[in-house]
Design a protein around this motif. Sequence first.
Motif, PDB file in Angstrom:
ATOM      1  N   HIS A  65       0.866  -1.176   0.000  1.00 28.01           N
ATOM      2  CA  HIS A  65       0.000   0.000   0.000  1.00 28.01           C
ATOM      3  C   HIS A  65       0.908   1.233   0.000  1.00 28.01           C
ATOM      4  N   ASN A  73      -6.705   3.623  -5.294  1.00 26.05           N
ATOM      5  CA  ASN A  73      -7.984   2.925  -5.138  1.00 26.05           C
ATOM      6  C   ASN A  73      -8.719   3.418  -3.888  1.00 26.05           C
ATOM      7  N   HIS A 115     -12.718   2.959  -4.116  1.00 21.20           N
ATOM      8  CA  HIS A 115     -13.192   1.577  -4.055  1.00 21.20           C
ATOM      9  C   HIS A 115     -11.993   0.658  -4.198  1.00 21.20           C
ATOM     10  N   VAL A 116     -11.969  -0.394  -3.428  1.00 17.44           N
ATOM     11  CA  VAL A 116     -10.800  -1.283  -3.395  1.00 17.44           C
ATOM     12  C   VAL A 116     -10.466  -1.886  -4.770  1.00 17.44           C
ATOM     13  N   ARG A 117     -11.449  -2.047  -5.645  1.00 19.28           N
ATOM     14  CA  ARG A 117     -11.212  -2.681  -6.955  1.00 19.28           C
ATOM     15  C   ARG A 117     -10.899  -1.699  -8.075  1.00 19.28           C
ATOM     16  N   TYR A 118     -11.145  -0.426  -7.864  1.00 17.34           N
ATOM     17  CA  TYR A 118     -11.028   0.547  -8.954  1.00 17.34           C
ATOM     18  C   TYR A 118      -9.983   1.607  -8.638  1.00 17.34           C
ATOM     19  N   ASP A 176     -15.112   2.750 -13.068  1.00 17.16           N
ATOM     20  CA  ASP A 176     -15.078   1.434 -12.448  1.00 17.16           C
ATOM     21  C   ASP A 176     -14.194   0.491 -13.253  1.00 17.16           C
ATOM     22  N   ASP A 177     -12.903   0.820 -13.295  1.00 17.88           N
ATOM     23  CA  ASP A 177     -11.884   0.042 -13.987  1.00 17.88           C
ATOM     24  C   ASP A 177     -10.549   0.297 -13.308  1.00 17.88           C
ATOM     25  N   TYR A 178      -9.524  -0.349 -13.837  1.00 18.07           N
ATOM     26  CA  TYR A 178      -8.161  -0.106 -13.369  1.00 18.07           C
ATOM     27  C   TYR A 178      -7.557   0.984 -14.250  1.00 18.07           C
ATOM     28  N   CYS A 232      -6.328   3.033 -19.212  1.00 19.98           N
ATOM     29  CA  CYS A 232      -7.339   2.158 -18.641  1.00 19.98           C
ATOM     30  C   CYS A 232      -7.062   0.756 -19.143  1.00 19.98           C
TER      31      CYS A 232
END
Length: 167
Positions: free
Chosen positions: A57, A98, A101-104, A124-126, A143
């Motif tokens: 992190h 992130n 949101h933990v995923r994005y 809502d992507d990386y 992206c």
Amino acid sequence: IAFLSNSPGTAQVFVASVEGGTPKQITHFADRVMAVHWSPKDPDLLLILRDTGGDEHAQLCTIRADGSSFRDLTHSPKVFHQFGDWSPDGRRLLYASNARHVRYFDVHILDLDTGDTRTVFQGDDYHFAGEWSPDGRTVLVGCATGSFNNDLFAIDVATGKSRLLTA
């Protein structure tokens, strides 16, 4: 030059003159430093990314080349921060995190003078932070849409308008 070495047991920042001489260790953290980047305008300022306990992190910090004036820029131990680039004037940082949101991962600009952060690209992507244009008006954002596919966007820093470069 600035570089990382794990000779103290964990990766730490060292600086050395290009003319030679013994490198000087300028960080002495219990945990590792993950990356180091010179400011493009301040010849004495470094950006470092460091984590705690190997959790990856990464937090953004600055430090002077003599090891003084350490400053935490991000204070979110559960958030991943990924450095993109210094602005051409050396006053702002482009990075992804992130935090929302933990995923994005969204892309942000951090003003070093004020400490203010603003989001310049969200979804809502990386997403990953690329580079600043030489005039400082545009940033590149990527992206990841698949294993071997990335969409690239030019983001106008003033307006936030995005333009897809890789249709």
